[in-house]
Design a protein around this motif. Structure first.
Motif, PDB file in Angstrom:
ATOM      1  N   GLU A  50     -51.580  40.089  49.014  1.00 17.07           N
ATOM      2  CA  GLU A  50     -50.932  38.797  48.865  1.00 17.07           C
ATOM      3  C   GLU A  50     -51.885  37.647  49.154  1.00 17.07           C
ATOM      4  N   PHE A  51     -51.728  36.588  48.398  1.00 20.38           N
ATOM      5  CA  PHE A  51     -52.426  35.342  48.663  1.00 20.38           C
ATOM      6  C   PHE A  51     -51.591  34.532  49.651  1.00 20.38           C
ATOM      7  N   GLU A  52     -52.241  33.974  50.656  1.00 20.53           N
ATOM      8  CA  GLU A  52     -51.517  33.182  51.649  1.00 20.53           C
ATOM      9  C   GLU A  52     -51.238  31.793  51.092  1.00 20.53           C
ATOM     10  N   GLN A  53     -49.989  31.517  50.802  1.00 20.70           N
ATOM     11  CA  GLN A  53     -49.595  30.211  50.283  1.00 20.70           C
ATOM     12  C   GLN A  53     -49.488  29.238  51.450  1.00 20.70           C
ATOM     13  N   HIS A  54     -50.394  28.291  51.522  1.00 21.14           N
ATOM     14  CA  HIS A  54     -50.398  27.313  52.612  1.00 21.14           C
ATOM     15  C   HIS A  54     -49.932  25.972  52.038  1.00 21.14           C
ATOM     16  N   ALA A  55     -48.773  25.516  52.486  1.00 21.15           N
ATOM     17  CA  ALA A  55     -48.148  24.342  51.862  1.00 21.15           C
ATOM     18  C   ALA A  55     -49.043  23.109  51.928  1.00 21.15           C
ATOM     19  N   PHE A  56     -49.650  22.852  53.081  1.00 24.48           N
ATOM     20  CA  PHE A  56     -50.472  21.642  53.203  1.00 24.48           C
ATOM     21  C   PHE A  56     -51.770  21.769  52.421  1.00 24.48           C
ATOM     22  N   ARG A  57     -52.540  22.819  52.697  1.00 26.00           N
ATOM     23  CA  ARG A  57     -53.832  22.965  52.029  1.00 26.00           C
ATOM     24  C   ARG A  57     -53.681  23.251  50.538  1.00 26.00           C
ATOM     25  N   GLY A  58     -52.636  23.972  50.178  1.00 25.80           N
ATOM     26  CA  GLY A  58     -52.406  24.231  48.761  1.00 25.80           C
ATOM     27  C   GLY A  58     -52.184  22.948  47.980  1.00 25.80           C
ATOM     28  N   ARG A  59     -51.317  22.101  48.510  1.00 25.42           N
ATOM     29  CA  ARG A  59     -51.066  20.805  47.850  1.00 25.42           C
ATOM     30  C   ARG A  59     -52.303  19.911  47.909  1.00 25.42           C
ATOM     31  N   LEU A  60     -53.005  19.943  49.057  1.00 23.90           N
ATOM     32  CA  LEU A  60     -54.206  19.125  49.211  1.00 23.90           C
ATOM     33  C   LEU A  60     -55.253  19.498  48.174  1.00 23.90           C
ATOM     34  N   ASN A  61     -55.484  20.790  47.971  1.00 21.36           N
ATOM     35  CA  ASN A  61     -56.490  21.220  47.006  1.00 21.36           C
ATOM     36  C   ASN A  61     -56.077  20.931  45.578  1.00 21.36           C
ATOM     37  N   ALA A  62     -54.802  21.103  45.264  1.00 19.55           N
ATOM     38  CA  ALA A  62     -54.334  20.763  43.925  1.00 19.55           C
ATOM     39  C   ALA A  62     -54.560  19.282  43.639  1.00 19.55           C
ATOM     40  N   ALA A  63     -54.242  18.425  44.609  1.00 14.78           N
ATOM     41  CA  ALA A  63     -54.455  16.985  44.427  1.00 14.78           C
ATOM     42  C   ALA A  63     -55.940  16.648  44.381  1.00 14.78           C
ATOM     43  N   PHE A  64     -56.726  17.260  45.273  1.00 16.37           N
ATOM     44  CA  PHE A  64     -58.164  16.975  45.338  1.00 16.37           C
ATOM     45  C   PHE A  64     -58.848  17.300  44.020  1.00 16.37           C
ATOM     46  N   PHE A  65     -58.589  18.488  43.490  1.00 16.83           N
ATOM     47  CA  PHE A  65     -59.282  18.891  42.266  1.00 16.83           C
ATOM     48  C   PHE A  65     -58.765  18.144  41.037  1.00 16.83           C
ATOM     49  N   SER A  66     -57.523  17.700  41.076  1.00 16.00           N
ATOM     50  CA  SER A  66     -57.032  16.848  39.986  1.00 16.00           C
ATOM     51  C   SER A  66     -57.742  15.501  39.990  1.00 16.00           C
ATOM     52  N   VAL A  67     -57.864  14.896  41.176  1.00 14.20           N
ATOM     53  CA  VAL A  67     -58.515  13.593  41.296  1.00 14.20           C
ATOM     54  C   VAL A  67     -60.009  13.695  41.003  1.00 14.20           C
ATOM     55  N   MET A  68     -60.637  14.778  41.462  1.00 16.15           N
ATOM     56  CA  MET A  68     -62.086  14.929  41.330  1.00 16.15           C
ATOM     57  C   MET A  68     -62.523  15.461  39.977  1.00 16.15           C
ATOM     58  N   ASP A  69     -61.580  15.806  39.111  1.00 15.23           N
ATOM     59  CA  ASP A  69     -61.948  16.425  37.831  1.00 15.23           C
ATOM     60  C   ASP A  69     -62.951  15.592  37.022  1.00 15.23           C
ATOM     61  N   PRO A  70     -62.767  14.280  36.852  1.00 15.26           N
ATOM     62  CA  PRO A  70     -63.758  13.529  36.067  1.00 15.26           C
ATOM     63  C   PRO A  70     -65.156  13.563  36.683  1.00 15.26           C
ATOM     64  N   TYR A  71     -65.238  13.485  38.011  1.00 14.56           N
ATOM     65  CA  TYR A  71     -66.528  13.516  38.693  1.00 14.56           C
ATOM     66  C   TYR A  71     -67.190  14.887  38.540  1.00 14.56           C
ATOM     67  N   MET A  72     -66.415  15.946  38.750  1.00 14.31           N
ATOM     68  CA  MET A  72     -66.964  17.288  38.607  1.00 14.31           C
ATOM     69  C   MET A  72     -67.389  17.553  37.174  1.00 14.31           C
ATOM     70  N   GLU A  73     -66.578  17.104  36.245  1.00 14.27           N
ATOM     71  CA  GLU A  73     -66.903  17.302  34.832  1.00 14.27           C
ATOM     72  C   GLU A  73     -68.192  16.592  34.465  1.00 14.27           C
ATOM     73  N   ALA A  74     -68.403  15.391  34.962  1.00 16.82           N
ATOM     74  CA  ALA A  74     -69.633  14.656  34.665  1.00 16.82           C
ATOM     75  C   ALA A  74     -70.859  15.407  35.179  1.00 16.82           C
ATOM     76  N   ASN A  75     -70.744  16.078  36.320  1.00 15.11           N
ATOM     77  CA  ASN A  75     -71.865  16.811  36.897  1.00 15.11           C
ATOM     78  C   ASN A  75     -72.117  18.151  36.220  1.00 15.11           C
ATOM     79  N   LEU A  76     -71.089  18.770  35.685  1.00 11.94           N
ATOM     80  CA  LEU A  76     -71.196  20.142  35.194  1.00 11.94           C
ATOM     81  C   LEU A  76     -71.066  20.277  33.683  1.00 11.94           C
TER      82      LEU A  76
END
Length: 221
Positions: free
Chosen positions: A13-39
């Motif tokens: 099983e994957f440990e579903q962590h409500a805070f970190r799970g939501r935090l990472n989903a939001a972080f990677f959504s916001v950071m997508d343009p920056y990451m895309e520009a680098n990669l």
């Protein structure tokens, strides 16, 4: 068109962590343009000419959907359910059919030798058992099929980046749900039994110092 297949979680099983799970989903959504520009330049080469159906280990919020042709199918192995809604939305926008499977990458549930291409991008750093995941990828790839990867890896010993990785390893792993910036993933991939492996080593120049040493390449079954 977007379609989701409901699949029961695997025994590991994957440990579903409500805070970190939501935090990472939001972080990677916001950071997508920056990451895309680098990669972008490396992803364009790495993911060129993908087949109509692709398996992705850890699709996250869908950063790689832009590299799949309209009308193609992504079989997404993504255990973090807080990523699922952004991933579905991204697949719908990109015109990609999504077969979403809430499973661990160590146990995809796919048949032996059933896949032409598997991709991963910044994922092997956070799986529980990289060797088991690589063995699973080999199992599901048809002979001659490709595993195309882009990952951040441990820096050479004695460098400032390596020192930063060591100092920040615990808070980094906590914030990014188990992500390790100290894995020698090139060696892991070379030792996994693929017929051939090609690897490019490179460095990003970002404020996220532990993240800046990377590899990209193709392993062929």
């Amino acid at each position: 068109m977007t379609e989701t297949t409901a699949v029961a979680p695997s025994e590991t099983e994957f440990e579903q962590h409500a805070f970190r799970g939501r935090l990472n989903a939001a972080f990677f959504s916001v950071m997508d343009p920056y990451m895309e520009a680098n990669l972008r330049s490396r992803k364009q080469r790495l993911f060129a000419d993908l087949p109509p159906e692709v398996v992705e280990i850890g699709s996250g919020v869908g950063a790689n959907l832009r590299y799949l042709p309209v009308g193609s199918t992504l079989v997404s192995i993504e255990p973090n359910r807080y990523m699922h809604d952004p991933l579905r939305d991204a697949a719908h926008r990109r015109g990609v059919r999504l077969d979403l499977r809430e499973r661990m990458a160590e146990q995809t549930g796919l048949p032996d030798e059933s896949v032409d291409s598997v991709i991963s991008s910044l994922v092997l750093c956070s799986v529980q058992d990289p060797a088991a995941v690589l063995a699973e990828i080999r199992r599901i790839l048809r002979p001659g099929g490709t595993f195309r990867f882009l990952e951040h890896v441990v820096a050479p010993a004695g460098t400032p980046t390596r020192a930063a990785q060591r100092i920040l390893r615990r808070p980094w792993a906590w914030a990014f749900e188990g992500c390790s910036c100290e894995r020698d993933l090139e060696q892991s991939i070379r030792a996994a039994g693929f017929a051939s492996v090609t690897v490019e080593r490179y460095r990003l120049h970002t404020p996220f110092l532990p993240f800046n040493t990377h590899i990209a390449g193709v392993a062929r079954a």
